[in-house]
Design a protein around this motif. Structure first.
Motif, short mmCIF file in Angstrom:
data_model
loop_
_atom_site.label_atom_id
_atom_site.label_comp_id
_atom_site.label_asym_id
_atom_site.label_seq_id
_atom_site.Cartn_x
_atom_site.Cartn_y
_atom_site.Cartn_z
N UNK A 93 13.85 -82.80 22.15
CA UNK A 93 12.82 -82.69 23.20
C UNK A 93 12.54 -81.24 23.53
N UNK A 94 13.60 -80.43 23.66
CA UNK A 94 13.44 -79.00 23.98
C UNK A 94 12.67 -78.27 22.89
N UNK A 95 13.07 -78.49 21.64
CA UNK A 95 12.38 -77.82 20.52
C UNK A 95 10.92 -78.25 20.48
N UNK A 96 10.67 -79.55 20.67
CA UNK A 96 9.30 -80.07 20.66
C UNK A 96 8.43 -79.44 21.72
N UNK A 97 8.97 -79.29 22.94
CA UNK A 97 8.20 -78.70 24.05
C UNK A 97 7.88 -77.24 23.77
N UNK A 98 8.83 -76.48 23.24
CA UNK A 98 8.57 -75.08 22.91
C UNK A 98 7.49 -74.97 21.83
N UNK A 99 7.54 -75.86 20.83
CA UNK A 99 6.54 -75.82 19.75
C UNK A 99 5.13 -76.09 20.28
N UNK A 100 5.00 -77.08 21.14
CA UNK A 100 3.69 -77.43 21.70
C UNK A 100 3.13 -76.28 22.53
N UNK A 101 3.98 -75.67 23.35
CA UNK A 101 3.52 -74.57 24.20
C UNK A 101 3.16 -73.32 23.39
N UNK A 102 3.75 -73.19 22.20
CA UNK A 102 3.39 -72.06 21.33
C UNK A 102 1.97 -72.21 20.80
N UNK A 103 1.50 -73.45 20.69
CA UNK A 103 0.19 -73.73 20.10
C UNK A 103 -0.96 -73.42 21.06
N UNK A 104 -0.83 -73.83 22.32
CA UNK A 104 -1.96 -73.69 23.25
C UNK A 104 -1.46 -73.80 24.69
N UNK A 105 -2.38 -73.52 25.62
CA UNK A 105 -2.07 -73.69 27.05
C UNK A 105 -1.56 -72.44 27.74
N UNK A 106 -1.66 -71.27 27.06
CA UNK A 106 -1.15 -70.02 27.65
C UNK A 106 -2.31 -69.07 27.97
N UNK A 107 -2.01 -68.12 28.84
CA UNK A 107 -2.97 -67.06 29.17
C UNK A 107 -2.44 -65.77 28.54
N UNK A 115 1.37 -63.85 22.36
CA UNK A 115 1.67 -65.25 22.08
C UNK A 115 2.23 -65.49 20.67
N UNK A 116 1.78 -64.68 19.70
CA UNK A 116 2.28 -64.84 18.33
C UNK A 116 3.78 -64.52 18.26
N UNK A 117 4.22 -63.45 18.96
CA UNK A 117 5.65 -63.11 18.99
C UNK A 117 6.43 -64.16 19.78
N UNK A 118 5.82 -64.66 20.85
CA UNK A 118 6.45 -65.72 21.63
C UNK A 118 6.68 -66.94 20.74
N UNK A 119 5.64 -67.32 19.97
CA UNK A 119 5.74 -68.46 19.07
C UNK A 119 6.78 -68.25 17.98
#
Length: 390
Positions: A93-107, A115-119
């Motif tokens: 669940x944790x890995x999945x949530x991090x992956x989704x947030x890397x894709x979209x939803x950030x400012x 965001x690319x380094x964050x991802x």
């Protein structure tokens, strides 16, 4: 039979992962046929692409009786088993949530790092945290890598700025791994409570399909409750995991070998009939998670596994499967690695593949080549003991 290795399950897992890498890479390729993409939500249809996720869930279910039995043989206490289950589900669940947030939803304008380094860090950190270190590996270095990775993920959480301006991540849709984590959790908890009894798992499967159906009916009692709808949503995917458990029990939880497994054939037919019967009411849709999609998927997975079982366990034709086995032995790493590569290239503005290979037939060929390269990379990782183990 739960104390021996069933190579046909490994083969189905390896094939599924190979196809998964192929379709994930193909998703960014333009001008490919519709049958090589996910069907739209309202299409009332499915392609082989829509079968990949269900196949993975089905295989998770088929593996549960083996994992449960292995721990009992090992002498693990109930507390150890429950702790392991919760840790595995939480990790997914944790890995999945991090992956989704890397894709979209950030400012991006408000985040301290690009965001690319964050991802890149979000995808890479699970590797040192959940790597299966060898016994002769330095304990000090192992803990440094594991807890260092956890610290990085914690920092990433607070560095994340949503497009609403709020700090921290939200689950959004949990991601593929997160959905697998929830489905695994619901199914395994029930499996252990009923000690894997076949009739009880069949009851759970019926319950999952019923909850899934009610959750799609406008104004139903389930839809009116957030928590009931939340649970029913995950029981949608748990229906595929429990279908895998049922088929596994029908195949291997018996003492007498028979040439034709009629109960398995009967359930394949039953899955199809239920899917066919419910189709006029809900349609076939992976995106909506309809019961016809889950039941037709369970039918296809059952037939595919039966064929592989006949070919590999009965006819002993196993040589061909060696190509897929590196992925079967390291499924989580091979799922994560393409994301690491993608965000690394994005972070450092690296363009290896010409645009020519991002469209049409060249793109399809490249996707196949990329999937093959990933299998070869897994072979190297397995040899040097780089394996993720939740």
């Amino acid at each position: 039979m739960y104390n021996k290795r069933i190579v046909s399950i490994d083969a189905l897992r390896g094939i599924t992962i190979f196809v998964m890498i192929f379709v994930n890479e193909l998703a960014s390729v333009k001008n490919v046929p519709q049958w090589m993409k996910h069907m739209p939500a309202d299409a009332d249809a499915m392609t082989f692409v829509d079968l990949v996720f269900p196949a993975f869930l089905f295989i998770v279910g088929m593996s549960i009786p083996f994992a449960f039995n292995a721990r009992l043989i090992k002498g693990d206490s109930p507390k150890t088993i429950w702790t392991h289950t919760l840790k595995r589900a939480l990790a997914l669940i944790i890995i999945g949530v991090f992956m989704v947030n890397a894709e979209y939803g950030y400012d991006a304008s408000k985040m301290l790092i690009a965001p690319a380094f964050w991802g890149l860090l979000a995808y890479a950190m699970p590797i040192p945290i959940w790597n299966k270190y060898s016994k002769d590996f330095s304990i000090w270095l192992k803990y440094t890598l594991q807890y260092g990775g956890m610290l990085v993920l914690a920092v990433l959480y607070f560095l994340y700025i949503q497009d609403t301006g709020e700090r921290g991540m939200t689950p959004k849709w949990w991601g593929i791994l997160g959905l697998i984590g929830w489905a695994y959790l619901f199914t395994v908890v029930y499996y252990w409570l009923v000690w894997g009894k076949l009739w009880a798992m069949i009851v759970f499967l019926i319950f999952c399909v019923t909850a899934n159906s009610l959750n799609l009916i406008e104004g139903s009692i389930i839809q009116q409750s957030f928590w009931l709808s939340f649970i029913a949503g995950h029981l949608t995917h748990a229906s595929l995991v429990s279908a895998g458990v049922v088929i596994s029990l029908l195949f291997f939880d018996k003492k007498i070998e028979t040439k034709i497994n009629w109960p398995v054939i009967g359930f394949a037919v039953l899955f199809f009939i239920v899917g066919y019967w419910l189709r006029p009411y809900f349609g076939i849709s992976k995106i909506k998670g309809t019961p016809s999609w889950t039941m037709f998927s369970a039918t296809i997975c059952t037939v595919l596994f039966y064929f592989l079982y006949w070919l590999m366990e009965i006819k002993k034709q196993t040589k061909w499967s060696e190509f897929f086995m590196p992925a079967a032995a390291n499924p989580l790493l091979i799922y994560i690695l393409p994301g690491v590569i993608y965000y690394f290239n994005l972070a450092f503005n690296i363009h290896i593949i010409p645009d020519y290979f991002r469209e049409g037939i060249p793109g399809i060929i490249w996707s196949l080549v990329f999937s093959t390269i990933m299998l070869l990379v897994m072979k190297i990782c397995n040899r040097y003991k780089i394996q993720l183990h939740l």
